[in-house]
Design an enzyme around this catalytic site. Structure first.
Site: not given
Length: 846
Positions: A618, A656, A688, A821
């Site tokens: 993530d 990203e 993710d 995350h």
């Protein structure tokens, strides 16, 4: 108009600052109070906006062909990632579990089969940037184009073909003649992905015809705003919509949305801070409060993020319009929006516009905004901690299944009963069903959880399976050497913590010796300065009891103990230990976290796939400050999923797609080999954080890194599966029961109707929600040489949702995803550097 930008760091000035009210530049802000506003602004209007292994993994990857993409939100939806997966070519539907009848907030869309759309390229000379003006110029040519058309950038879409027309003319607001040139591009069938994008443009027009105001991508009804004068805020109800092609039909997905707008402007914030600051730099405090905030300009219902405050620019400065003319901000707002700017000495706000991931290198001129026209949106941290505010907001915005269905049906009914809307839709031959889409889902069997007392099935509607202070943990670390740090004002809280620790730790099977106490008595000494004086080489853990949740203090502690002096740490805010009714629960959680951070385990689940490593990836992006982006990589390193390896990749702001995954995977397998003598047979990645339109980019950039690492470094076959996880979806599922609707049970899986034929995808409802409507998670297997059958991948995914140690319950995403995350968030928010490698085998970030 409405998108004028300052040309350069300082716009040309129409006259010297000394001429403004006879004062020196910014005098009103340096010597006295800002001028009072003469009236409350309420006009509507925007800112001048300046599979076979024999082929080899890499060869297999190269054979994955995809259909061309159309761009924008619809890129993902034409990427056929299923076509090369032989094991799901015939069917991707599972069979295990109990069937249930479900509904979803989707309305079937029908269109005449022979209907076509005609696309033309359209050019304006001289160039016209403003979309509203482009539309107006085209409407001036209704005799040639007709009353109905769609405009998407430089593409004009018509329901009929225009014959013998290539040039038209119109006049702008200054009565200047604009030439319009049309060139036929293509003819589209209704099922074409590009045509679906135009359907969405059409429906946005429908929402405008219903007098809804566009904010971002969604539409809101400001006429039905709910005002909370006590909290100085209002809530605009609205809708999120999208039309997409799914397995068997085209559907409109509609969901309820709410926009929170505060009844105070950026100008109000500046004045308040100015008036209440006696010592220190008031401008710095203004910047701390405003920069990163999202504001809305009500005159055009556009939102912006404040990136900077230009203290040396004022409303009487000038800027160039698109046509080259020069105008002051004061005159522009009066001419365009009938807005009167009352304080000519207020500074201007600067926004870089809509910041897009992966476009950090594209230069953008700033959009300049006037504070008194900018209303704050969203909640501040103090607001979120105000139970009364949160209760009032939840009462109006947290909708249960039945209430959500009622509101959406009323919305569709309003669409069908609006004659103007129906006239527009009829020309394009679009119709919408009145009822929710219905189909079958399945509820998977209970997941078996293992604790010291043995295996048992997790009860889906029970939030936790480690209730009580005497619940023993699966494997326990002994804490012999640790430090407890606190200030004198936190002495009572620290004593309570130690007292309860000594009572409940033995019951939980954990031995915690008495700590070395470090008490800060000097008011000028800080936690970080005391930490730097200590020798922590032999310590296992540092626990800090903090007087409040001040971010700077927390960041300093975590950065020092993750980088300079790497050691697991636990921060506890004193006030959380002051409530007797929750004290046992809080300390129990602290014991569990300490055990996990030192390498212990709380429970495990039964996993049928042997010698399999599970990975979560993530990314964290600091949108407010545009700091470096952080990619978190977390991998299981034993069969029981009780040991984890983590690593961070620091990238450019907004990036990203992750580079360096090959090194991360190599490091994870090295740690795996410390626990298990042979390399994993399978690696399953849950990715993710990727947005729409990035499936092909993952196939091109991230998956090849993992494939090349496996082929280059390991002579044996290691299978790879790559699954994209999407949490930000607007699809909701409902279970029909006794004439009403309720949330589906945890473990409900949907792999029909609202999945896509081109994808190996499914939804899982994993959480139990008692208040509001549960949000499912969407999973898309875009690469798979493990050969996971539908029942296998769905069951594995749901099992992993039980393995997050910070919550003894079922979470919304698989544990490796959420660990990644948490890691990325900690590093991105507090540390801003790579944590020390010595911490990589511990869950120090939970």
């Amino acid at each position: 108009p409405g998108r004028a930008r300052a040309r350069g760091p300082a716009a040309a000035r129409s006259r010297g600052r000394a001429a403004v009210r006879g004062r020196s530049p910014g005098a009103a802000w340096e010597r006295g109070l800002p001028a009072a506003r003469e009236q409350q602004k309420g006009a509507e209007g925007g800112a001048p906006s300046p599979g076979e292994w024999g082929m080899g993994l890499s060869a297999k990857l190269q054979t994955l062909s995809v259909t061309p993409r159309t761009g924008g939100l619809f890129e993902d939806h034409v990427v056929n990632t299923r076509q090369n997966m032989e094991h799901v070519k015939t069917s991707k539907i599972g069979s295990e579990g109990t069937k249930v009848k479900l509904m979803a907030n989707h309305f079937r869309v029908t269109s005449r089969p022979q209907w076509n759309a005609y696309v033309y390229n359209v050019d304006f000379n001289p160039e016209v940037e403003d979309t509203a003006l482009r539309t107006d110029l085209l409407l001036q040519n209704k005799s040639e184009l007709g009353n109905y058309f769609l405009l998407d950038g430089n593409s004009l879409i018509l329901p009929r073909k225009v014959e013998n027309v290539d040039k038209m003319f119109g006049r702008n607001e200054d009565d200047k003649v604009i030439q319009i040139t049309l060139r036929f591009s293509k003819e589209l069938r209704p099922s074409h992905p590009e045509c679906i994008r135009y359907f969405n443009i059409l429906f946005r027009r429908v929402l405008k015809l219903m007098n809804l105001k566009q904010i971002g991508r969604n539409y809101y009804n400001n006429k039905k705003a709910m005002e909370f004068h006590e909290h100085k805020m209002e809530i605009w109800p609205g809708y999120i919509t999208s039309i997409l092609q799914y397995e068997n039909s085209l559907t409109l997905c509609a969901d309820v949305s709410h926009k929170l707008i505060r009844m105070e402007t950026a100008y109000d914030i500046i004045v308040r801070i100015y008036e209440n600051t006696q010592y220190g730099d008031w401008k710095k405090r203004v910047e701390e409060e405003l920069i990163g905030s999202i504001i809305i300009t009500k005159y055009n219902n556009r939102t912006y993020r404040i990136d900077n405050i230009n203290w040396d620019q004022y409303p009487e400065d000038t800027f160039k319009r698109a046509d080259g003319s020069v105008v002051t901000f004061v005159d522009y707002y009066m001419e365009r929006y009938r807005e009167c700017i009352t304080d000519l000495n207020q500074p201007l706000l600067s926004s870089q516009g809509k910041w897009k991931k992966g476009q950090q290198d594209i230069p953008r001129e700033p959009i300049l905004l006037v504070p008194e026209l900018c209303y704050l949106t969203g909640l501040t941290d103090p607001m979120r901690k105000n139970s009364r505010i949160m209760r009032d907001l939840a009462l109006h915005t947290r909708l249960g299944p039945q209430r959500r269905q009622n509101e959406l049906k009323e919305f569709i009914k309003a669409v069908q009963q609006d004659q103007t809307v129906q006239d527009e839709l009829q020309l394009w031959d679009l119709k919408f069903d009145s009822n929710f889409l219905t189909f079958s889902g399945r509820v998977m069997d209970e997941v078996k959880v293992h604790q010291p007392r043995g295996w048992f099935e997790a009860i889906k509607n029970q939030a936790e399976w480690m209730r009580g202070t005497k619940t023993r943990m699966l494997s326990v670390e002994t804490v012999n050497q640790w430090t407890l740090m606190y200030s004198t004002r936190c002495s009572e809280a620290a004593d309570k913590l130690l007292d309860i620790l000594s009572k409940i730790a033995p019951d939980m099977g954990m031995t915690i010796s008495k700590p070395d106490k470090e008490i800060i008595t000097d008011e000028f000494e800080t936690y970080i300065s005391r930490l730097k004086k200590l020798d922590l080489n032999q310590k296992q853990m540092v626990v800090c009891v903090l007087p409040n949740d001040k971010k700077d203090r927390y960041d300093d502690i975590k950065k020092y103990l993750c980088i300079d002096c790497p050691i697991p740490s636990q921060c506890v805010v004193a006030k959380t230990l002051e409530k007797p009714q929750t004290l046992l629960t809080i300390v129990t959680k602290i014991v569990q976290q300490i055990n996990c951070k030192l390498g212990g385990a709380l429970w495990t689940v039964e996993i049928s796939l042997q010698r399999t490593m599970f990975i979560g990836i993530d990314c964290f992006h600091d949108i407010a400050h545009q700091h470096k982006s952080i990619a978190g990589f977390v991998a299981s390193t034993n069969q029981e999923l009780t040991r984890w390896y983590s690593e961070c990749v620091i990238q450019e702001a907004g990036q990203e797609l992750v580079s360096g995954l090959d090194d991360c995977l190599k490091g994870a397998i090295a740690v795996w080999l410390e626990n298990i003598p042979s390399v994993p047979m399978n690696i399953i990645v849950y990715r993710d954080g990727v947005g729409d339109g990035q499936l092909q980019a993952l196939l091109d950039h991230e998956i090849p890194q993992l494939v090349n690492c496996l082929e280059t470094n390991f002579p044996v076959r290691i299978n790879l599966t790559f699954i994209v996880v999407k949490k930000r979806i607007n699809t909701r599922f409902f279970l029909e029961q006794q004439g009403g609707l309720r949330n589906p049970s945890p473990g409900t899986v949907i792999d029909v109707e609202l999945t896509k034929h081109e994808w190996y995808d499914f939804f899982i409802v994993s959480q139990s929600v008692t208040d509001g409507t549960v949000t499912p998670t969407h999973y898309n297997v875009i690469y798979d040489t493990v050969g996971l059958k539908p029942d296998e991948v769905q069951r594995l995914t749901y099992q992993l949702c039980h393995m997050y140690y910070n919550l003894p319950g079922i979470i919304r995403v698989p544990a490796p995803c959420h660990y990644a995350h948490k890691l990325a968030y900690l590093v991105g928010q507090s540390i801003h550097e790579k944590p020390h490698i010595s911490l990589s085998k511990f869950l120090y970030y939970i």
